[in-house]
Write an enzyme that holds these catalytic residues in place. Sequence first.
Site, PDB file in Angstrom:
ATOM      1  N   ARG A  63       0.796  -1.256   0.000  1.00  0.00           N
ATOM      2  CA  ARG A  63       0.000   0.000   0.000  1.00  0.00           C
ATOM      3  C   ARG A  63       0.810   1.278   0.000  1.00  0.00           C
ATOM      4  O   ARG A  63       0.252   2.345   0.261  1.00  0.00           O
ATOM      5  CB  ARG A  63      -0.940   0.033   1.227  1.00  0.00           C
ATOM      6  CG  ARG A  63      -1.815  -1.173   1.398  1.00  0.00           C
ATOM      7  CD  ARG A  63      -2.776  -1.303   0.249  1.00  0.00           C
ATOM      8  NE  ARG A  63      -3.801  -2.320   0.527  1.00  0.00           N
ATOM      9  CZ  ARG A  63      -4.373  -3.048  -0.415  1.00  0.00           C
ATOM     10  NH1 ARG A  63      -4.039  -2.894  -1.687  1.00  0.00           N
ATOM     11  NH2 ARG A  63      -5.290  -3.934  -0.106  1.00  0.00           N
ATOM     12  N   ASN A  93      -0.376  -2.079  -7.287  1.00  0.00           N
ATOM     13  CA  ASN A  93      -1.626  -1.299  -7.292  1.00  0.00           C
ATOM     14  C   ASN A  93      -1.683  -0.337  -6.109  1.00  0.00           C
ATOM     15  O   ASN A  93      -2.624  -0.323  -5.321  1.00  0.00           O
ATOM     16  CB  ASN A  93      -2.860  -2.220  -7.328  1.00  0.00           C
ATOM     17  CG  ASN A  93      -2.992  -3.102  -6.106  1.00  0.00           C
ATOM     18  OD1 ASN A  93      -2.010  -3.390  -5.422  1.00  0.00           O
ATOM     19  ND2 ASN A  93      -4.203  -3.542  -5.823  1.00  0.00           N
ATOM     20  N   ASP A 150      -1.938  -6.735 -11.017  1.00  0.00           N
ATOM     21  CA  ASP A 150      -2.810  -7.362 -10.011  1.00  0.00           C
ATOM     22  C   ASP A 150      -3.851  -6.387  -9.455  1.00  0.00           C
ATOM     23  O   ASP A 150      -3.579  -5.223  -9.200  1.00  0.00           O
ATOM     24  CB  ASP A 150      -2.015  -7.943  -8.846  1.00  0.00           C
ATOM     25  CG  ASP A 150      -2.945  -8.644  -7.875  1.00  0.00           C
ATOM     26  OD1 ASP A 150      -3.652  -9.569  -8.321  1.00  0.00           O
ATOM     27  OD2 ASP A 150      -3.023  -8.241  -6.710  1.00  0.00           O
ATOM     28  N   HIS A 177      -3.486 -11.576 -12.614  1.00  0.00           N
ATOM     29  CA  HIS A 177      -4.787 -11.589 -11.928  1.00  0.00           C
ATOM     30  C   HIS A 177      -5.813 -11.834 -13.032  1.00  0.00           C
ATOM     31  O   HIS A 177      -6.031 -10.974 -13.877  1.00  0.00           O
ATOM     32  CB  HIS A 177      -4.999 -10.234 -11.246  1.00  0.00           C
ATOM     33  CG  HIS A 177      -6.383  -9.987 -10.748  1.00  0.00           C
ATOM     34  ND1 HIS A 177      -6.661  -9.755  -9.411  1.00  0.00           N
ATOM     35  CD2 HIS A 177      -7.576  -9.902 -11.380  1.00  0.00           C
ATOM     36  CE1 HIS A 177      -7.966  -9.552  -9.262  1.00  0.00           C
ATOM     37  NE2 HIS A 177      -8.543  -9.623 -10.446  1.00  0.00           N
ATOM     38  N   ASN A 275     -11.090 -10.861  -3.374  1.00  0.00           N
ATOM     39  CA  ASN A 275     -11.297 -11.160  -4.782  1.00  0.00           C
ATOM     40  C   ASN A 275     -10.079 -11.900  -5.333  1.00  0.00           C
ATOM     41  O   ASN A 275      -8.985 -11.354  -5.278  1.00  0.00           O
ATOM     42  CB  ASN A 275     -11.506  -9.859  -5.570  1.00  0.00           C
ATOM     43  CG  ASN A 275     -11.893 -10.138  -7.003  1.00  0.00           C
ATOM     44  OD1 ASN A 275     -12.466 -11.189  -7.303  1.00  0.00           O
ATOM     45  ND2 ASN A 275     -11.562  -9.221  -7.893  1.00  0.00           N
ATOM     46  N   ASP A 302      -1.643 -13.016  -0.692  1.00  0.00           N
ATOM     47  CA  ASP A 302      -2.474 -11.893  -1.172  1.00  0.00           C
ATOM     48  C   ASP A 302      -2.798 -10.972   0.010  1.00  0.00           C
ATOM     49  O   ASP A 302      -3.916 -10.460   0.135  1.00  0.00           O
ATOM     50  CB  ASP A 302      -3.743 -12.388  -1.872  1.00  0.00           C
ATOM     51  CG  ASP A 302      -4.389 -11.308  -2.740  1.00  0.00           C
ATOM     52  OD1 ASP A 302      -3.886 -10.168  -2.760  1.00  0.00           O
ATOM     53  OD2 ASP A 302      -5.402 -11.617  -3.388  1.00  0.00           O
TER      54      ASP A 302
HETATM   55  O1  DOR Z   1      -8.896  -9.185  -2.536  1.00  0.00           O
HETATM   56  C1  DOR Z   1      -8.167  -8.518  -3.244  1.00  0.00           C
HETATM   57  N1  DOR Z   1      -7.520  -7.448  -2.772  1.00  0.00           N
HETATM   58  N2  DOR Z   1      -8.022  -8.869  -4.529  1.00  0.00           N
HETATM   59  C2  DOR Z   1      -7.354  -8.097  -5.402  1.00  0.00           C
HETATM   60  O2  DOR Z   1      -7.280  -8.449  -6.540  1.00  0.00           O
HETATM   61  C3  DOR Z   1      -6.766  -6.817  -4.974  1.00  0.00           C
HETATM   62  C4  DOR Z   1      -6.513  -6.804  -3.534  1.00  0.00           C
HETATM   63  C5  DOR Z   1      -6.257  -5.430  -2.990  1.00  0.00           C
HETATM   64  O3  DOR Z   1      -5.430  -4.706  -3.543  1.00  0.00           O
HETATM   65  O4  DOR Z   1      -6.871  -5.080  -1.965  1.00  0.00           O
HETATM   66 ZN    ZN Z   2      -5.377 -10.159  -7.523  1.00  0.00          ZN
END
Ligand code: DOR
Ligand code: ZN
Length: 418
Positions: A63, A93, A150, A177, A275, A302
């Site tokens: 993050r 991301n 992703d 992804h 997800n 993840d």
């Molecule tokens: O659950 C998820 N969280 N799936 C993703 O693809 C992105 C990720 C996120 O960045 O929070």
């Molecule tokens: Zn993902």
Amino acid sequence: MATLIKHVRIVNAHGSQEGDLLVRDGVFAKVGGSIAPCEGDDVIDGSGLCALPGLVDIHVHLRDPGQTRKEDILTGCEAAKAGGVTSLFCMPNTMPAVDTPDIVAYIKEKAATTGVKVYPITAITHGITGDGCCDYAALQAAGAAALSDDGRPVENDEMLLNALCEGQRLGLPVTCHCEDLKQAAGGKVHEAVAETLGVKGISSSSEYGDIDRTVRLAERVGAPVHICHVSTKESIDIIRQAKARGVKVTCETAPHYFVYTCEKVLSRDADYRMNPPLREEADRLAVIQGLLDGTIDAIATDHAPHTPEEKANFTAAPNGVVGMETSLAATFTFLRGKLSLEDIVKVMSYNPANIMGIEGGIIETGRTADFVLFDPEQTWTVNPERLHGKSRNAVFKGETLTGQVKATYCSGKLVFHV
Ligand code: DOR
Ligand code: ZN
């Protein structure tokens, strides 16, 4: 000064031994047998403990930059160390997305003091928008270790083919992804429980359909591809068949997909929303089977921190759960009797290191001493308030797990202990 661990079970993917472990100058100086201490050595009694290669988590959201209320590079690395993770790959991301050499340099610099080896994954497309490909050679020169969009699929076939070919040419793994956004948009939970909850569902086919497309594109150009977070039985079948055809495909799952099913979200607790979503029992069993037969190469977390405020509303909450501090114990607890500790080392350290082309995943004389002391008998209960990361959205909250990380060493240095 050296560290000598006496009477420890040294576990590698391809076998274990009882003996002593000597660490000096950041590397394993001697592995196994009986080693006499030298003057000044730090001697640790490893009786009852296992020394495992440090975990290599190839799917982590730190993050940082931009969303440091959820996590930052330093707190994310604290979580990593508490979970026995000594190398991690962080997803791009962030805000802004990791798509320029400057941002890669920022991550590397901030991570440098943590002890954890942080490998930045950079975006495939500008801003992860699908709007044209990034300059992969320039990103690699700055320290990019892999490529991914992703959080989103690369919907454009030409762009994905370009990334796969360029990734192969440069030696940068491409991790995908896979999701059909036309099907999945607005979905909150797995399709089987969507109606009960009165929300839009995320179908299994939105995942496996896009895995099929991705694998076929990789096959067409003969390039390697890694598939992120597989959660459905069909996804695993597609990857199993592709491997049998000789496609250079690897994949990962995450602990929540072999521990829980979509029943969990019936509680309307957003800490069980991610997800891809938790699926059905047949999918959960297929994930376990995939791990057993080698179709699934790796377990990644993840690790996706979100604040308690963001997670407060079931339907409005963003997707994602934190997992680095619980992944080893959860895997050990829930797959005991199916996967041995050697197998766990293989899917959480040895294979992920190989997929990403980094050092690690093995305890052997001369190698960098990234390792974990793990107590396979110790039980503990997951309390989100006691996590080392910033966020509290722990999918295994309240679970009593067996097996605890007692100490984590990065390059021979003790970086965490209970
Ligand atoms: O659950 C998820 N969280 N799936 C993703 O693809 C992105 C990720 C996120 O960045 O929070
Ligand atoms: Zn993902």
